[in-house]
Design a protein around this motif. Sequence first.
Motif, PDB file in Angstrom:
ATOM      1  N   ALA A 147       0.889  -1.354  -0.096  1.00 34.98           N
ATOM      2  CA  ALA A 147       0.012   0.164   0.116  1.00 34.98           C
ATOM      3  C   ALA A 147       0.762   1.299   0.004  1.00 34.98           C
ATOM      4  O   ALA A 147       0.432   2.261  -0.438  1.00 34.98           O
ATOM      5  CB  ALA A 147      -1.176  -0.058   1.222  1.00 34.98           C
ATOM      6  N   ASP A 148       1.891   1.259   0.747  1.00 41.00           N
ATOM      7  CA  ASP A 148       2.817   2.428   0.671  1.00 41.00           C
ATOM      8  C   ASP A 148       3.537   2.704  -0.414  1.00 41.00           C
ATOM      9  O   ASP A 148       4.260   3.733  -0.723  1.00 41.00           O
ATOM     10  CB  ASP A 148       3.883   2.456   1.837  1.00 41.00           C
ATOM     11  N   ARG A 149       3.665   1.785  -1.366  1.00 43.20           N
ATOM     12  CA  ARG A 149       4.273   1.888  -2.750  1.00 43.20           C
ATOM     13  C   ARG A 149       3.446   2.167  -3.826  1.00 43.20           C
ATOM     14  O   ARG A 149       3.987   2.532  -4.870  1.00 43.20           O
ATOM     15  CB  ARG A 149       5.135   0.541  -3.129  1.00 43.20           C
ATOM     16  N   ILE A 150       2.101   2.502  -3.436  1.00 40.00           N
ATOM     17  CA  ILE A 150       1.132   2.925  -4.630  1.00 40.00           C
ATOM     18  C   ILE A 150       0.913   4.303  -4.511  1.00 40.00           C
ATOM     19  O   ILE A 150       0.382   4.968  -3.477  1.00 40.00           O
ATOM     20  CB  ILE A 150      -0.076   2.330  -4.372  1.00 40.00           C
ATOM     21  N   ALA A 151       1.498   5.030  -5.346  1.00 39.86           N
ATOM     22  CA  ALA A 151       1.254   6.623  -5.538  1.00 39.86           C
ATOM     23  C   ALA A 151      -0.147   6.969  -5.669  1.00 39.86           C
ATOM     24  O   ALA A 151      -0.686   7.864  -5.047  1.00 39.86           O
ATOM     25  CB  ALA A 151       2.035   7.126  -6.394  1.00 39.86           C
ATOM     26  N   SER A 152      -0.755   6.300  -6.644  1.00 45.45           N
ATOM     27  CA  SER A 152      -2.120   6.801  -6.916  1.00 45.45           C
ATOM     28  C   SER A 152      -3.146   5.748  -7.915  1.00 45.45           C
ATOM     29  O   SER A 152      -2.584   4.569  -8.189  1.00 45.45           O
ATOM     30  CB  SER A 152      -2.178   7.969  -7.940  1.00 45.45           C
ATOM     31  N   VAL A 153      -4.375   5.626  -7.537  1.00 45.97           N
ATOM     32  CA  VAL A 153      -5.300   4.735  -8.313  1.00 45.97           C
ATOM     33  C   VAL A 153      -6.240   5.547  -9.096  1.00 45.97           C
ATOM     34  O   VAL A 153      -6.776   6.249  -8.695  1.00 45.97           O
ATOM     35  CB  VAL A 153      -5.982   3.693  -7.250  1.00 45.97           C
ATOM     36  N   ARG A 154      -6.319   5.397 -10.347  1.00 42.20           N
ATOM     37  CA  ARG A 154      -6.992   6.206 -11.249  1.00 42.20           C
ATOM     38  C   ARG A 154      -7.907   5.206 -12.207  1.00 42.20           C
ATOM     39  O   ARG A 154      -7.260   4.313 -12.605  1.00 42.20           O
ATOM     40  CB  ARG A 154      -6.094   7.099 -12.094  1.00 42.20           C
ATOM     41  N   VAL A 155      -9.011   5.804 -12.661  1.00 41.37           N
ATOM     42  CA  VAL A 155      -9.694   4.996 -13.726  1.00 41.37           C
ATOM     43  C   VAL A 155      -9.051   4.954 -14.910  1.00 41.37           C
ATOM     44  O   VAL A 155      -8.536   6.023 -15.401  1.00 41.37           O
ATOM     45  CB  VAL A 155     -11.287   5.392 -13.677  1.00 41.37           C
ATOM     46  N   ALA A 156      -9.007   3.915 -15.779  1.00 39.85           N
ATOM     47  CA  ALA A 156      -8.309   3.737 -17.022  1.00 39.85           C
ATOM     48  C   ALA A 156      -9.012   4.528 -18.094  1.00 39.85           C
ATOM     49  O   ALA A 156     -10.216   4.893 -17.845  1.00 39.85           O
ATOM     50  CB  ALA A 156      -8.029   2.468 -17.393  1.00 39.85           C
ATOM     51  N   HIS A 157      -8.222   5.087 -18.895  1.00 33.03           N
ATOM     52  CA  HIS A 157      -8.713   5.880 -20.325  1.00 33.03           C
ATOM     53  C   HIS A 157      -9.433   4.795 -20.981  1.00 33.03           C
ATOM     54  O   HIS A 157      -9.202   3.589 -21.045  1.00 33.03           O
ATOM     55  CB  HIS A 157      -7.350   6.169 -20.981  1.00 33.03           C
ATOM     56  N   PRO A 158     -10.477   5.095 -21.891  1.00 32.20           N
ATOM     57  CA  PRO A 158     -11.284   4.456 -22.481  1.00 32.20           C
ATOM     58  C   PRO A 158     -10.581   3.303 -23.413  1.00 32.20           C
ATOM     59  O   PRO A 158     -10.877   2.103 -23.733  1.00 32.20           O
ATOM     60  CB  PRO A 158     -12.238   5.111 -23.356  1.00 32.20           C
ATOM     61  N   ARG A 159      -9.302   3.990 -23.968  1.00 32.13           N
ATOM     62  CA  ARG A 159      -8.477   2.961 -24.667  1.00 32.13           C
ATOM     63  C   ARG A 159      -7.846   1.507 -24.187  1.00 32.13           C
ATOM     64  O   ARG A 159      -7.513   0.796 -24.722  1.00 32.13           O
ATOM     65  CB  ARG A 159      -7.430   3.871 -25.501  1.00 32.13           C
ATOM     66  N   HIS A 160      -7.847   2.068 -22.570  1.00 32.34           N
ATOM     67  CA  HIS A 160      -7.353   0.764 -21.995  1.00 32.34           C
ATOM     68  C   HIS A 160      -8.459   0.006 -21.259  1.00 32.34           C
ATOM     69  O   HIS A 160      -7.976  -0.784 -20.139  1.00 32.34           O
ATOM     70  CB  HIS A 160      -6.336   1.147 -20.963  1.00 32.34           C
ATOM     71  N   GLY A 161      -9.617   0.358 -21.260  1.00 31.01           N
ATOM     72  CA  GLY A 161     -10.948  -0.434 -20.615  1.00 31.01           C
ATOM     73  C   GLY A 161     -11.623   0.706 -19.990  1.00 31.01           C
ATOM     74  O   GLY A 161     -12.898   0.260 -19.444  1.00 31.01           O
ATOM     75  N   GLY A 162     -11.435   1.695 -19.759  1.00 29.40           N
ATOM     76  CA  GLY A 162     -12.494   2.758 -19.016  1.00 29.40           C
ATOM     77  C   GLY A 162     -12.644   2.381 -17.838  1.00 29.40           C
ATOM     78  O   GLY A 162     -11.908   2.215 -16.964  1.00 29.40           O
ATOM     79  N   ASP A 163     -14.217   2.367 -17.712  1.00 33.16           N
ATOM     80  CA  ASP A 163     -14.716   2.058 -16.327  1.00 33.16           C
ATOM     81  C   ASP A 163     -14.085   0.512 -15.964  1.00 33.16           C
ATOM     82  O   ASP A 163     -14.540   0.093 -14.521  1.00 33.16           O
ATOM     83  CB  ASP A 163     -16.131   2.084 -16.089  1.00 33.16           C
ATOM     84  N   GLY A 164     -14.104  -0.357 -16.733  1.00 36.82           N
ATOM     85  CA  GLY A 164     -13.611  -1.778 -16.325  1.00 36.82           C
ATOM     86  C   GLY A 164     -11.876  -1.933 -16.036  1.00 36.82           C
ATOM     87  O   GLY A 164     -11.810  -3.042 -15.822  1.00 36.82           O
ATOM     88  N   ALA A 165     -11.434  -0.861 -16.023  1.00 38.91           N
ATOM     89  CA  ALA A 165      -9.948  -0.984 -15.540  1.00 38.91           C
ATOM     90  C   ALA A 165      -9.425  -0.057 -14.755  1.00 38.91           C
ATOM     91  O   ALA A 165      -9.982   1.104 -14.814  1.00 38.91           O
ATOM     92  CB  ALA A 165      -9.213  -0.932 -16.908  1.00 38.91           C
ATOM     93  N   LEU A 166      -8.323  -0.073 -14.091  1.00 41.85           N
ATOM     94  CA  LEU A 166      -7.829   0.858 -13.258  1.00 41.85           C
ATOM     95  C   LEU A 166      -6.191   0.923 -13.511  1.00 41.85           C
ATOM     96  O   LEU A 166      -5.612  -0.020 -13.889  1.00 41.85           O
ATOM     97  CB  LEU A 166      -7.951   0.665 -11.842  1.00 41.85           C
TER      98      LEU A 166
END
Length: 184
Positions: free
Chosen positions: A157-176
Motif C-alpha cells: 500500500a505504501d508503494r502505490i502513489a495513485s489509483v485512477r480509472v483507466a482511459h477508454p482505450r485501456h478499458g475505461g470503467d472496467g480497468a484501473l
Amino acid sequence: MARRRLSSEEEALWSALARTVRPIRPSARPVAGLTNAPLPIEPPIKTRLTPPPVRTPKPPPVAPPARTPAAVLDTGWERRIRSGSISPDTSIDLHGHTLSAAHARLNQSIAAALSRDARVLLVVTGKPPKSAASEGKGRRGAIRGEIGHWLETSPYADRIASVRVAHPRHGGDGALYLILRRKK
C-alpha cells in the motif's frame, strides 16, 4: 483416573469452606464428615507497608505515517492519464476470477511490477453487468467493489502513489491504473 486422598490440612480447609455454604434445597442431606465446630482463627498475614514499584510500559516505537494514494498527481501525470497517452508497463486481467484468486493474483502482480521497477500497472477488473448499468442502479462488479479495500490493506500500500480509472482505450470503467512510487 484414581482419586487421591486429601491431606489433613486440605481436609480442614475443605471442612471450613463447606460450613460456609448454604444448601440450595434445605432438605438436602448433610455432607458426611462435616461438623459445626467453630472455625479456627488464623493470624493475619503480614503485608508490605510500601507498595511495589510501579512499572510504566515502554511506549511502542513510532512508525512513520503510512503513505496513501494521492488524490491529485502532478500536472504531467494528470495530462497523460486524461489524454490516454499513458502506456502501462504491465497489465493484469482479473475479471472471470474468484475473489480470493483475484486478490492473490493482484498482490503477485504488484510484487512483480515493483521488482521490475514498473511505474504504471493496468488492472482490468471488468465492467458491471449490462443489466445493472442500463437500469441505472450503479452496481459494480464484485472484484471492482473489493479492489479498493485490497489495495488499502495490501503489503504494498505504501508503494502505490495513485489509483485512477483507466482511459477508454485501456478499458475505461472496467480497468484501473495503479501508479507506483519509485524505489526509495
